[in-house]
Scaffold this active site. Structure first.
Site: not given
Ligand code: CP
Length: 307
Positions: A58, A86
């Site tokens: 997200r 690396k």
């Molecule tokens: N809510 C959230 O931070 O989702 P992600 O880890 O997918 O970014």
């Protein structure tokens, strides 16, 4: 009003006026994402680098979409495909990115304080996209935007945050933000997942889910942060689900018009039952939609935009 700060590192040092500025600006950007041509020229010529040392669906995608909808050039760098494999350090990586003259660097890192370190070293604006178990400020802003949009206010609402409070940067940023905005916040989870002294942040703490969600206007469920737990802090997933899952029985304790939130990713059947996650009271995907608008607002405000 303009945002006068260089970086977005946490909600702890945000004022109520700054939170309202971000939420108001984000609301004005919602419309852009509903157009047939989802693009405005606002950030043409600006460069945004997404530097992610931890997995994300997200946050990274929405920062990329936000930048692109504002016509910025957006570049994604993940640890597994960068020269970190690396042996290059975070600081060397950041100094090399700085030499390419971006305008904003969005950082996610497993170490608490990593974005703060870069903010002190780089002339570019740094946005914290999640630093260890410390803060996830853009998540809290999108959560507050979603609550305000759905309930018309934040002040006076009862918000229950349930799950792995100790390891959750989402919980910490939301506690800072929601209490500043006048909500009454309760947290609940196994005793091993409740930080000692959490009450000093202005919240009520419980070890039974029922006590936290009784009378709640908002129930925010959290994932168990297994990647941050060094020891087994609960006997089994089944036992955790038996005691701390939001389901059709315990949701009846919340207000009839209570709304259900989750920052994602969800573990269905663990902290939330599928019928609740997909039910009529769930606003989980509204959170995701608002995430794009909040990140558009932050990119815009950090590059000098005003309300
Ligand atoms: N809510 C959230 O931070 O989702 P992600 O880890 O997918 O970014």
């Amino acid at each position: 009003m303009k945002l006068t700060r260089k970086d977005i590192l946490g909600i702890q040092d945000f004022s109520v006026a700054e939170i309202e500025l971000v939420l108001d600006t984000a609301e004005s950007f919602i419309e852009v994402s509903t157009r047939e041509i989802k693009k405005v020229p606002t950030l043409r010529g600006k460069t945004v680098i997404n530097l992610f040392y931890e997995a994300s669906t997200r946050t990274r995608t929405s920062f990329e979409i936000a930048g692109k909808r504002l016509s910025a050039d957006t570049i994604n760098i993940s640890a597994s495909t960068s020269s970190m494999v690396k042996g290059e350090t975070l600081i060397d990586t950041a100094k090399n990115l700085e030499a390419m003259n971006p305008d904003i660097v969005v950082v996610r890192h497993s170490a608490a304080g990593a974005p703060h370190l870069l903010a002190g070293l780089l002339k570019q604006s740094i946005i914290n996209a999640g630093d260890g178990a410390h803060e996830h400020p853009t998540q809290a802003l999108l959560d507050m935007m979603t609550i305000r949009a759905k309930k018309g206010r934040i002040a006076g609402l009862n918000v229950a945050i349930i799950g792995d409070i100790s390891h959750s940067r989402v919980a910490r940023s939301n506690i800072y933000g929601l209490t500043k905005m006048g909500a009454r916040v309760s947290v609940a989870g196994p005793a091993t997942m409740i930080p000692r002294g959490v009450e000093t942040l202005g919240v009520a703490a419980y070890t039974r889910i029922d006590d936290a969600i009784r009378g709640a206007d908002i129930v925010m469920m959290l994932r168990i942060q297994t990647e941050r737990e060094k020891n087994n802090i609960f006997p089994s997933l089944r036992e955790y689900a038996n005691h701390f899952s939001l389901n059709s029985r315990n949701i009846t304790l919340a207000r009839e018009d209570a709304l259900i939130m989750h920052p994602g990713p969800m573990n269905r059947g663990v902290e939330i039952s599928p019928d609740i996650a997909d039910g009529p009271r769930s606003i989980i995907l509204d959170q995701v939609t608002n995430g794009v608008a909040v990140r558009m607002a932050l990119l815009y405000l950090l590059t000098g935009g005003d309300e």
